[in-house]
Each structure stands twice: as structure tokens, then as C-alpha cells.
Design an enzyme around this catalytic site. Structure first.
Site, PDB file in Angstrom:
ATOM      1  N   ASN A   1       0.782  -1.237   0.000  1.00 35.30           N
ATOM      2  CA  ASN A   1       0.000   0.000   0.000  1.00 35.30           C
ATOM      3  C   ASN A   1       0.810   1.282   0.000  1.00 35.30           C
ATOM      4  OD1 ASN A   1      -2.725   1.368   0.456  1.00 35.30           O
ATOM      5  ND2 ASN A   1      -1.523   2.127   2.192  1.00 35.30           N
TER       6      ASN A   1
ATOM      7  N   ASP B   1      -8.595   4.826  -0.305  1.00 33.07           N
ATOM      8  CA  ASP B   1      -7.314   4.634  -0.980  1.00 33.07           C
ATOM      9  C   ASP B   1      -6.171   4.990  -0.019  1.00 33.07           C
ATOM     10  OD1 ASP B   1      -5.259   4.337  -2.783  1.00 33.07           O
ATOM     11  OD2 ASP B   1      -5.796   6.028  -4.041  1.00 33.07           O
TER      12      ASP B   1
ATOM     13  N   ASP C   1      -1.252  -7.353   3.062  1.00 32.71           N
ATOM     14  CA  ASP C   1      -1.714  -6.430   4.090  1.00 32.71           C
ATOM     15  C   ASP C   1      -2.675  -5.386   3.514  1.00 32.71           C
ATOM     16  OD1 ASP C   1      -1.369  -5.376   6.843  1.00 32.71           O
ATOM     17  OD2 ASP C   1      -0.514  -3.640   5.814  1.00 32.71           O
TER      18      ASP C   1
ATOM     19  N   HIS D   1      -7.466  -0.852   1.016  1.00 29.86           N
ATOM     20  CA  HIS D   1      -6.891   0.414   0.561  1.00 29.86           C
ATOM     21  C   HIS D   1      -6.229   0.297  -0.815  1.00 29.86           C
ATOM     22  CE1 HIS D   1      -7.508   1.484   4.768  1.00 29.86           C
ATOM     23  NE2 HIS D   1      -6.950   0.325   5.032  1.00 29.86           N
TER      24      HIS D   1
ATOM     25  N   GLU E   1      -5.687  -9.682   3.839  1.00 28.75           N
ATOM     26  CA  GLU E   1      -6.326  -9.024   4.980  1.00 28.75           C
ATOM     27  C   GLU E   1      -7.278  -7.964   4.417  1.00 28.75           C
ATOM     28  OE1 GLU E   1      -5.268  -6.267   8.834  1.00 28.75           O
ATOM     29  OE2 GLU E   1      -4.518  -5.815   6.848  1.00 28.75           O
TER      30      GLU E   1
END
Length: 489
Positions: free
Chosen positions: A101, A196, A233, A237, A263
């Protein structure tokens, strides 16, 4: 095969984790673990203080002198690769924790244009566009282009949380203006209007150069480490368009058998299912709703209706793609999503995920080994002791030996439920019974083929024998607030 994962870390883990894990692989194999989820191995912006989630350099697995030294919190690259090799020798698959991310701890500031957004609704603009400087350039001077000469700059990021304007520091959520527009991508969770942005410098996956670099990197990672799967992870997002393309590339070009676990943290199974469908079932997901059922059941005690324990879970909706857990590094005490299941209920919760037919269970490190740590909350230092769950090793053994074959549920009493695993040609079955109130019992019909059979409690919670009648019927017992696993003597 009755596969079971261990999450081999917790948030406050200290000491050299890679070496510790390498020494424990035979022990874990003997307990019946088939896979281990290890924390992120990359160099962090906080150096050894980082847990791997504050990503600085994905190519530095504890090899370069960056961010206060060569090793990460968990050890060096050599130690990491040795740990994976040891797991493979023991027949244990390794799932690497991957953070896609964001990046943190940039090397240089750049002049960029941003506008501020409302943190509660990221689609709402709260400032005019402004010229600022921000740490959005990552050059990795110590690595000097080894493995990749890709330079990350503001064209690679969509948002940032810290900027300087006229020398003054500003904090908040700022949308970076780049050639991909002044709006966030829409292919993410719509929490807070658009989710995001999470933290750090948010990676811009509409940039094709970034997408290509992440393909190059994951190929390098698999070639270098030989991991068997990945845990991803913070998927709420990330652009689902990018994710689908990237995971398809992994499955088609690199490793068709790569296990991908995500996740996607939602307390509603419908939302996880929607995401899973959108990903064309390329990815399994953690069952957060089931964890919250355990958390609530542990708080409510005898007032909780055990017949509802699986209701609204992802396990109930898409069992093949669900991974069940009791607790993890985010839900443990003093952490961001704190929802720690109370100790008395953990044996019951583990019985549910370890001995049910459809669950792919994940065991949390402190529940097996215990843990002690301190942290500061609201200005006060708090010490936490997590005792190991004594009944966990026998439950793992019961999963291996007895939790086989078709499942028949007796979910017919709010305080006492049971289920039968019928076994198969190679393995006998078992009767699992749990109570969240007083001593409980269930009359169970095991069929004439089990007439006059003797049963004992494999967990040794009850020390008497139970004998079925000429039709294979008997009454099976469980202690107050406990679990018993009855097997043929």
C-alpha cells in the site's frame, strides 16, 4: 490434509525472530503445523523499531546499511532465507507478509502540488491546490541500484500525510496531483468516502511503471526467498484492478500454486464475499467476522447464544476461501483493532476452528508460547501477560488424528453445542462438545456400527468413560465453560 497455519510473531515480538523460527521448525511440524506466516522481511523507515509495515525498501531484506543498520527487527537476509529453508526441510510452507500500500521514510524532498481532504470523507476537498515540499523521493543510496534501479518519486504516489508549506510542517491527508488526475482511484473500499489513503506515501497503481516494478520485484522475491505463498496487508486500501492483474501475473508466470491470503478487514462477511468474488476467487481472506463472534462470546459469557457462533462468518459464506483465527497482532491488547478474546473462551474458539470440517485455521504465536510486553496507552505504561493456552497442543493433535470426515452439528442449545466428525477409512472421528455456562451434555446417536463402544475425553478435562448402548447412542458431557473431545478408547 488437515492444514493449519501458525502466525509466527506478534506485535511486540523481541529477539531474532528468524533464528528462533529456524530452531522451532521441527517442534512446529510435530504439533501438526503445515504452514507458517512470517512478518514482513523488508527494511523499515523506523529501522529496528519497525515491524515491517512501515515499508522503506522492499529489496532490502536485511542486507544493506540503511535506516540505522543492516538487520531488520527480525534479523538479516541470510537468517531469513535460512529460516525458510529450515521450514521447507520440516515440510512447512512459508507465507511471506507483503505490504503493497505505501512507502515511508523517503530519501529526498520534492516540490509537489497537493490539496487537503477531509479525513472523514476523502472525496471532500478542504484546501485549494497548493505548492508544498514532501519526502516523496526514494533513491536507496546504500543499495546503489542493486536488484533494481527504479527511483520512486511523486509520480508513483497518490497521497501523503505530511508536507511543508513555506517551511511550516502540515499534517493531514493530502491528495497529490500527478498525471493520473486529482482524484483517488475508485477501485478501493468506500469507507471514509474513499479509503485509498491509509498512511505514508500512498502508492499510485494507475502508474504502469509502478505496476511493472512491482511485478519485477515479486519475481525477484520468489526467486530469492523461495516462499510458498503471500499474506497481503491492508487490501481495503488497494486498487482491486491492480491486485487482480498482479496476482494473475504471479499465478500464470511465477507459481500457479502460490497461496494468496488477504487481509480485507471487514466485520461483515457480505463485504468480504463481494471482494472475493471481484477478485475471481484468486485470493483467500481472513474471517474477521468470526473473530468478532469469538470476542463477543467471550465477553457475554453464558448470555451468548452458542448456536449463533458461526452466523455471519466468512467461513459460513465461502468456506474454501476463508482462514479462521482467534486473535492476531492487530487485535491483541494495546493494538489498533484491540478486540482480544478473553482467555477462558480461547480453548472453545480454538476447538471450533481446529476441529470443524471446513476451517483453515491460523494459530496466534502467544496462544501457543505465551507472551509478555509493555506499552504506553493514554500516557500510562501498561504491562500485558498473555498466558499460553494449555489445551492448544492436544487440540492440534486431535485435529491431526481425529478431526476427519463428514461433520454433523448439534447446535440445539444456547449454552451447549456439539458436533460429530464421522472419521474416514484412515482416521477415526470424534465428538466435540463445548459449554459457555454450567456443566453440559448432549445425547448423540453414533449409529449401530458404534454400539457398545467406549469413549474417553482426549483433552482429559473429564476422566470417566462413556459407553454407547446397543444402538450406538450415549450422553456426552462437558465441564462448565469448557470443551471436551470424546474419542474411542
Amino acid at each position: 490434509m488437515n492444514g493449519v497455519i501458525i502466525q509466527y510473531f506478534h506485535w511486540y515480538h523481541s529477539g531474532n525472530l528468524w533464528n528462533e523460527f529456524a530452531e522451532k521448525t521441527e517442534f512446529l511440524k510435530n504439533l501438526g503445523f503445515t504452514a507458517a506466516w512470517l512478518p514482513p522481511a523488508n527494511k523499515c523507515s523506523l529501522g529496528k523499531e519497525g515491524r515491517g509495515y512501515d515499508v522503506y525498501d522492499l529489496y532490502d531484506l536485511g542486507e544493506f546499511d540503511q535506516k540505522d543498520g543492516i538487520p531488520t527487527r527480525y534479523g538479516t537476509k541470510e537468517e531469513y532465507i535460512n529460516a525458510i529453508n529450515k521450514a521447507h526441510e520440516a515440510g512447512i510452507s512459508v507465507y511471506a507478509d507483503i505490504v503493497l500500500n505505501h512507502r515511508m521514510g523517503g530519501d529526498e524532498e520534492e516540490k509537489i502540488t497537493v490539496h487537503g481532504v477531509n479525513e472523514e470523507n476523502r472525496n471532500e476537498t478542504i484546501t485549494h491546490p497548493m505548492e508544498v515540499s514532501a519526502c516523496t523521493k526514494f533513491t536507496y543510496p546504500a543499495r546503489q541500484g542493486k536488484y533494481s534501479d527504479f527511483i520512486w518519486d511523486y509520480h508513483c504516489f497518490s497521497g501523503i500525510d505530511s508536507v511543508k508549506k513555506d517551511g511550516e510542517k502540515m499534517k493531514g491527508v493530502f491528495k497529490i496531483h500527478n498525471e493520473y488526475g486529482t482524484e483517488w482511484t475508485d477501485a478501493v473500499s468506500h469507507q471514509f468516502g474513499n479509503f485509498d489513503y491509509l498512511m505514508g506515501a500512498d502508492v499510485e497503481y494507475r502508474n504502469p511503471h509502478v505496476v511493472q516494478e512491482m511485478k519485477n520485484w515479486i519475481k525477484w522475491y520468489f526467486d530469492t526467498t523461495k516462499v510458498d505463498g503471500i499474506r497481503l496487508d491492508a487490501l481495503k486500501h488497494l486498487s482491486s484492478d491492480f491486485l487482480k492483474e498482479w496476482i494473475t501475473y504471479i499465478k500464470k508466470e511465477l507459481n500457479p500454486d502460490c497461496y494468496v491470503l488477504g487481509e480485507f478487514w471487514k466485520d461483515e462477511a457480505e463485504k468480504i464475499s463481494y471482494f472475493s468474488d471481484k477478485m475471481d476467487d484468486l485470493i483467500s481472506c481472513f474471517d474477521a467476522p468470526l473473530h468478532y463472534n469469538f470476542f463477543t462470546a467471550s465477553k457475554d459469557g453464558k448470555d451468548y447464544d452458542l448456536t449463533q457462533i458461526l452466523k455471519g462468518s466468512f467461513l459460513e459464506k465461502k468456506p474454501v476461501f476463508s482462514v479462521s483465527f482467534v486473535e492476531n497482532h492487530d487485535t491483541q491488547k494495546l493494538q489498533s483493532l484491540e478486540s482480544a478474546v478473553k482467555d477462558w473462551f480461547k480453548p472453545l474458539a480454538y476447538a471450533i476452528i481446529l476441529l470443524s470440517e471446513d476451517a483453515y485455521p491460523c494459530v496466534f504465536y502467544p496462544d501457543l508460547f505465551g507472551a509478555e510486553y509493555t506499552d504506553v496507552k493514554d500516557g500510562e505504561e501498561i504491562k500485558i501477560v498473555m498466558p499460553k493456552i494449555e489445551v492448544l497442543p492436544p487440540l492440534l493433535q486431535a485435529r491431526r488424528q481425529f478431526a476427519h470426515g463428514e461433520q454433523v452439528n448439534y447446535f440445539d442449545h444456547a449454552n451447549c453445542i456439539a458436533w460429530v466428525r464421522k472419521g474416514n477409512q484412515e482416521n477415526p472421528g470424534c465428538i466435540v462438545i463445548i459449554s459457555n455456562s454450567d456443566e453440559g451434555f448432549k445425547e448423540i446417536d453414533l449409529g449401530p456400527e458404534n454400539a457398545h463402544s467406549k469413549y474417553i475425553d482426549f483433552l482429559k478435562q473429564r476422566n470417566h468413560e462413556i459407553v454407547t448402548d446397543e444402538n450406538g447412542k450415549a450422553t456426552f458431557w462437558v465441564n462448565s465453560g469448557s470443551v471436551s473431545v470424546w474419542v474411542k478408547a
